[in-house]
Design an enzyme around this catalytic site. Sequence first.
Site, short mmCIF file in Angstrom:
data_model
loop_
_atom_site.label_atom_id
_atom_site.label_comp_id
_atom_site.label_asym_id
_atom_site.label_seq_id
_atom_site.Cartn_x
_atom_site.Cartn_y
_atom_site.Cartn_z
N HIS A 147 -6.80 -20.17 -33.32
CA HIS A 147 -6.73 -20.91 -34.59
C HIS A 147 -7.37 -22.29 -34.39
O HIS A 147 -7.27 -22.88 -33.31
CB HIS A 147 -5.28 -21.05 -35.02
CG HIS A 147 -5.13 -21.61 -36.40
ND1 HIS A 147 -5.23 -22.96 -36.65
CD2 HIS A 147 -4.94 -21.01 -37.59
CE1 HIS A 147 -5.09 -23.17 -37.96
NE2 HIS A 147 -4.91 -22.00 -38.56
N GLU A 152 -12.11 -18.52 -40.74
CA GLU A 152 -11.43 -19.68 -41.32
C GLU A 152 -12.31 -20.91 -41.16
O GLU A 152 -12.25 -21.58 -40.11
CB GLU A 152 -10.08 -19.92 -40.62
CG GLU A 152 -9.07 -18.83 -40.85
CD GLU A 152 -7.64 -19.37 -40.74
OE1 GLU A 152 -6.89 -19.20 -41.71
OE2 GLU A 152 -7.31 -19.98 -39.72
#
Length: 256
Positions: free
Chosen positions: A93, A165
């Site tokens: 992430h 993302e």
Amino acid sequence: MKTYIVGNWKLNFTVGEASIYLHKLLKALPNYRDIDVVVAPSTIALQPLSLQVDRHKIKLAAQNAFYRDYGAFTGETAFSQLRGVADYSIIGHSERRYIFGEDDKMIAKKVAAAIRNRITPILCIGETESERAFGETADVIRDQLIGGLSEVADDNVDKVIVAYEPVWAISSSKVAKMATPDEIAEVVKLIRANLKEVYGEKTAKEIPVLFGGSVSPANAGAYLMVPGVNGLLIGGSSLILSEFVDIIETAKRTRS
Ligand code: PGA
């Protein structure tokens, strides 16, 4: 292919709060066969929630873990310890990359460790605002994607989920601009083109690609309609039960 709706709770909720949320979510959801609903609580909540959850309805993801299975690594939790507790793990992430300094090498080891321990890795990739401004998006995506998969044997690559993302679209980022469906479609195409080039057409088609970054009930439908997008990774909106359920129901409607 299934649709994946993944809630990333980040550093929110006590174990008690997480348990109450899960209880309510289980009550609110029917058993959707074609949608995998996944929530990623803090590591400390994973074990108790794994005893509470009905895995036909909801699956659990870790937000992070360490790639070595045991040893002198103070403060870490291993994928081997999460085996049987979490079905998925978010890996790489952008908050791990930019706050905790994880690079593609470390992320690649984590992806391999997850697979070794029968945990499905959700490999997050995405360019920053300045990388996009300098026209580096394609290079960053390729480096993070192929770099992140580099420790995985070719015949295991189809066990990975990729999440695109863009860092600039994540609600916690300073800019937090909403990505347009066209911007997402372009990068998802790039992801599959890279996968095809390195691992072949079959694998490129089989790997689910999710989108994440300021997803909410207002834009979830449009994002799920983007060609090549197989699900959503949701931060802020997943903390609000009604919004998360709304997004899951949108996913159901989009499929039928
Ligand atoms: P956001 O977070 O939905 O709050 O933008 C997404 C993520 O960081 O995974």
